[in-house]
Design a protein around this motif. Structure first.
Motif, short mmCIF file in Angstrom:
data_model
loop_
_atom_site.label_atom_id
_atom_site.label_comp_id
_atom_site.label_asym_id
_atom_site.label_seq_id
_atom_site.Cartn_x
_atom_site.Cartn_y
_atom_site.Cartn_z
N VAL A 170 0.85 -1.18 0.00
CA VAL A 170 0.00 0.00 0.00
C VAL A 170 0.89 1.24 0.00
N GLU A 171 0.59 2.19 -0.88
CA GLU A 171 1.43 3.38 -0.97
C GLU A 171 1.21 4.27 0.25
N LEU A 172 2.29 4.62 0.92
CA LEU A 172 2.23 5.46 2.11
C LEU A 172 2.57 6.91 1.80
N ALA A 173 3.45 7.13 0.86
CA ALA A 173 3.85 8.48 0.46
C ALA A 173 4.58 8.38 -0.87
N SER A 174 4.66 9.50 -1.58
CA SER A 174 5.33 9.49 -2.88
C SER A 174 5.83 10.88 -3.23
N ALA A 175 6.77 10.92 -4.14
CA ALA A 175 7.31 12.18 -4.67
C ALA A 175 7.53 12.00 -6.16
N ASP A 176 7.21 13.03 -6.93
CA ASP A 176 7.31 12.97 -8.39
C ASP A 176 8.45 13.85 -8.89
N THR A 177 9.05 13.41 -9.99
CA THR A 177 10.11 14.18 -10.62
C THR A 177 10.19 13.77 -12.09
N VAL A 178 11.15 14.33 -12.80
CA VAL A 178 11.44 13.94 -14.18
C VAL A 178 12.88 13.46 -14.23
N VAL A 179 13.08 12.29 -14.82
CA VAL A 179 14.41 11.69 -14.90
C VAL A 179 14.91 11.75 -16.34
N ASP A 180 16.12 12.22 -16.51
CA ASP A 180 16.80 12.20 -17.81
C ASP A 180 17.63 10.92 -17.87
N VAL A 181 17.13 9.93 -18.58
CA VAL A 181 17.79 8.63 -18.66
C VAL A 181 18.80 8.66 -19.80
N ARG A 182 20.04 8.40 -19.49
CA ARG A 182 21.11 8.38 -20.50
C ARG A 182 21.30 6.97 -21.05
N GLY A 183 20.20 6.40 -21.53
CA GLY A 183 20.24 5.04 -22.04
C GLY A 183 20.52 4.99 -23.53
N SER A 184 20.35 3.79 -24.09
CA SER A 184 20.62 3.57 -25.50
C SER A 184 19.39 3.89 -26.34
N PHE A 185 19.63 4.35 -27.57
CA PHE A 185 18.52 4.60 -28.49
C PHE A 185 17.75 3.32 -28.77
N TRP A 186 18.46 2.19 -28.74
CA TRP A 186 17.81 0.90 -29.01
C TRP A 186 17.30 0.25 -27.73
N SER A 187 16.99 1.05 -26.76
CA SER A 187 16.35 0.55 -25.55
C SER A 187 14.88 0.25 -25.84
N VAL A 188 14.19 -0.27 -24.83
CA VAL A 188 12.77 -0.59 -25.01
C VAL A 188 11.98 0.64 -25.42
N TYR A 189 12.26 1.76 -24.77
CA TYR A 189 11.53 2.99 -25.08
C TYR A 189 11.87 3.50 -26.47
N GLY A 190 13.16 3.43 -26.85
CA GLY A 190 13.55 3.85 -28.19
C GLY A 190 12.92 2.99 -29.28
N VAL A 191 12.94 1.67 -29.10
CA VAL A 191 12.32 0.77 -30.07
C VAL A 191 10.81 0.98 -30.13
N PHE A 192 10.21 1.28 -28.97
CA PHE A 192 8.78 1.60 -28.94
C PHE A 192 8.47 2.80 -29.82
N GLY A 193 9.31 3.83 -29.76
CA GLY A 193 9.11 4.99 -30.62
C GLY A 193 9.27 4.66 -32.09
N VAL A 194 10.26 3.83 -32.42
CA VAL A 194 10.46 3.43 -33.82
C VAL A 194 9.24 2.63 -34.33
N ALA A 195 8.73 1.74 -33.49
CA ALA A 195 7.55 0.96 -33.89
C ALA A 195 6.34 1.87 -34.12
N LEU A 196 6.17 2.87 -33.26
CA LEU A 196 5.07 3.83 -33.46
C LEU A 196 5.24 4.58 -34.78
N LEU A 197 6.48 4.95 -35.10
CA LEU A 197 6.75 5.67 -36.34
C LEU A 197 6.39 4.81 -37.55
N VAL A 198 6.78 3.54 -37.53
CA VAL A 198 6.49 2.65 -38.66
C VAL A 198 4.98 2.45 -38.82
N LEU A 199 4.29 2.21 -37.72
CA LEU A 199 2.84 2.01 -37.80
C LEU A 199 2.12 3.26 -38.28
#
Length: 262
Positions: A133-162
């Motif tokens: 059960v969630e007791l408390a939380s804090a929100d932010t924005v994270v700049d992830v220095r990952g690879s373009f071919w990560s899951v999120y990057g491939v997800f964007g490419v798939a959206l572009l193709v479709l």
């Protein structure tokens, strides 16, 4: 009648006293948490997660209530378009006394982020109980220095193709005069392409580290692109009617001439 009124008053009094402990217990304020990453408060700023080095997370938890609260788990999740692209669960059990404050610091290994995400992602740091059960939380924005071919990057490419396929199909149908003669059906034919364009725009802005895909940003972009797609489909010209079939079924008629000789 007087006996009935007396009984009703007594019943209400009993229920009021019975509900008082529960109301007092439920009046306890929830936990409050201040989260720092590498010594800096995450509130109102963008935090960098580099898979090449660990991150130090510090929690300062305040309990303004009258009952002790027990924290079992810290969960850090990055979300875009209502989809979770990375999540870390760290077991950090501790108790926060009534009207007390506790600080806990722990390292976070983010090496897996290289294959999970890239760019700006809205992130939540949540404190969970033993029952999750969630007791408390804090929100932010994270700049992830990952690879373009990560899951999120491939997800964007798939959206572009479709999206490209959706636009190609709609425009080819327009060029071949195969769209419906009904304007509303033509508008719906262009709707998927419009929605896809909005989704691609949201992911692209995130990957390029321009705008994070937060609900107040992504929803107007997607809805606006969908509306543009509907309008384009609605305003497309009426398809040219096909040539009517020959009712005789004999195909084209050829004129014949006959010469008479004597």
């Amino acid at each position: 009648m007087g006996r009935f009124i007396g009984t009703a008053v007594a019943l209400v009094t009993v229920l009021a006293f019975a509900a008082s402990p529960a109301a007092a217990q439920g009046s306890d304020d929830p936990l409050r948490v201040v989260v720092t990453v590498d010594g800096e408060d995450i509130t109102g700023r963008t935090v960098t997660f580099d898979p090449a080095k660990p991150v130090e997370v510090s929690l300062t938890v305040l309990n303004p209530g009258a009952a002790e609260q027990e924290v079992r788990l810290v969960r850090i999740t990055g979300v875009a378009l209502a989809l979770t692209f990375f999540s870390y669960d760290t077991t950090v059990p501790f108790e926060v006394p009534p009207r007390g404050q506790v600080t806990r610091t722990f390292p976070l290994d983010v090496r897996d982020l290289d294959g999970q995400a890239i760019g700006l992602l809205p992130t939540t740091v949540a404190l969970l109980s033993e029952d999750r059960v969630e007791l408390a939380s804090a929100d932010t924005v994270v700049d992830v220095r990952g690879s373009f071919w990560s899951v999120y990057g491939v997800f964007g490419v798939a959206l572009l193709v479709l999206t490209a396929l959706a636009w190609t199909g709609a425009l080819l149908a327009l060029a071949r005069h195969r769209l419906s003669t009904n304007r509303f059906r033509r508008a719906l034919r262009f709707l998927p392409a419009g929605i896809g364009t909005g989704l691609v725009a949201v992911v692209t802005l995130s990957v390029l580290r321009l705008v994070p895909p937060e609900p107040e940003v992504e929803i107007p972009i997607v809805l606006g692109a969908a509306l543009i797609g509907l309008l384009l489909g609605f305003l497309t010209p009426h398809p040219a009617p096909a040539d009517p079939p020959d009712p005789t079924g004999d195909g084209p008629t050829v004129a014949l001439t006959r010469e008479w000789t004597r």
